[in-house]
Design a protein around this motif. Sequence first.
Motif, PDB file in Angstrom:
ATOM      1  N   THR A   1       0.833  -1.204   0.000  1.00 56.80           N
ATOM      2  CA  THR A   1       0.000   0.000   0.000  1.00 56.80           C
ATOM      3  C   THR A   1       0.864   1.249   0.000  1.00 56.80           C
ATOM      4  N   THR A   2       0.489   2.199  -0.833  1.00 58.80           N
ATOM      5  CA  THR A   2       1.001   3.559  -0.731  1.00 58.80           C
ATOM      6  C   THR A   2      -0.168   4.475  -0.413  1.00 58.80           C
ATOM      7  N   GLY A   3       0.101   5.546   0.344  1.00 55.90           N
ATOM      8  CA  GLY A   3      -0.969   6.472   0.705  1.00 55.90           C
ATOM      9  C   GLY A   3      -0.412   7.858   0.938  1.00 55.90           C
ATOM     10  N   ILE A   4      -1.193   8.854   0.581  1.00 55.29           N
ATOM     11  CA  ILE A   4      -0.765  10.243   0.749  1.00 55.29           C
ATOM     12  C   ILE A   4      -1.778  10.978   1.614  1.00 55.29           C
ATOM     13  N   THR A   5      -1.287  11.822   2.517  1.00 57.46           N
ATOM     14  CA  THR A   5      -2.150  12.543   3.450  1.00 57.46           C
ATOM     15  C   THR A   5      -1.849  14.029   3.433  1.00 57.46           C
ATOM     16  N   GLY A   6      -2.866  14.829   3.740  1.00 54.14           N
ATOM     17  CA  GLY A   6      -2.702  16.268   3.827  1.00 54.14           C
ATOM     18  C   GLY A   6      -2.024  16.701   5.115  1.00 54.14           C
ATOM     19  N   SER A   7      -1.667  17.968   5.183  1.00 52.66           N
ATOM     20  CA  SER A   7      -0.881  18.479   6.313  1.00 52.66           C
ATOM     21  C   SER A   7      -1.654  18.459   7.625  1.00 52.66           C
TER      22      SER A   7
END
Length: 333
Positions: free
Chosen positions: A160-166
């Motif tokens: 899994t790859t995942g991106i999150t906001g600040s």
Amino acid sequence: MSQIHAAIIGGAGYTGGEMIRLLLRHPKVKLQSVHSSSNAGKPLYTVHKDLLGETELIFSEQPFTDIDVLFLCVGHGDAKKFLEQHLIPDAVKIIDLSQDFRLPSGSAFGNKYFVYGLPELNREQIKTAQHIANPGCFATAIQLALLPLAQAGILSDVYTTGITGSTGAGQSLSNTSHFSWRANNIQAYKSLNHQHIKEITASINQLQKDSPLSDVGEGPGIHFVPWRGDFARGIYTSSTIDCSFPLEEVNRIYKDYYNGHAFTFLSESMIDLKQVVNTNKCLLHIEKQGNKLIIHSAIDNLLKGASGQAVQNMNLMFGLDEKTGLDLKANYF
């Protein structure tokens, strides 16, 4: 019960602010008090500027008075400290948004037992629970992408790859949360070692046939690389597994699993963050290339990943429709 009387501990941060906004507009809730030791005596709108004209509530030094439910919007480790320092009446329901009680091995505190509050996994247990451990944001997005496969017994090792906001990093400034660092930038962090991996594994083990209910167990490996993104809020993950089932059959498995769940939807077309930001939804989309299955998942990290899910859990605990107070529309443009 005509109204649910609620209090919030730790109301000055991003999660606390979202909790305030939701409860102020909830038709069945009266927000009694919001506690912040660093802002005691100040109006809520001096910290959460958008609340000017919405409420005259003042941050309280007293943590709670005459309430039905207590939300712990505090840092990791601080929920346990709070419960050690304060005697909470047995009749008060507690919803903890930290990670202190999420794992099966740490779900008990004295005579209090915390049910893991992912409605798509434990809805019936949540309805009768007195204490809830609200899931983590990345954990929510990834679990909702994987639970149908786990229940079907066909989940293999997950990459899994995942991106999150600040906003996922909290309100306190750090080197990687400043605008000048985040702007036009992206970075991996905690590769294969994120704190939510154990949480995800415990839920997978709960569903996967012949796996023990534990923090680790012998189930599929969760190999997760999270990224810091150049935006304020939202989480987008992509999970890849080996799967020989045809795509049509996988889609059927997902539709059957989420049938009757109020906030998780399978999309036939590719999803994006703007569809879910400012909502309590999770959107999923599935692709298949050869023997590889890819499940994309998108949520708002402050709502379905935190405060919105906490309100969903509260609704279930008090016998309300779980969508009450959560009829939110995405800010698409």
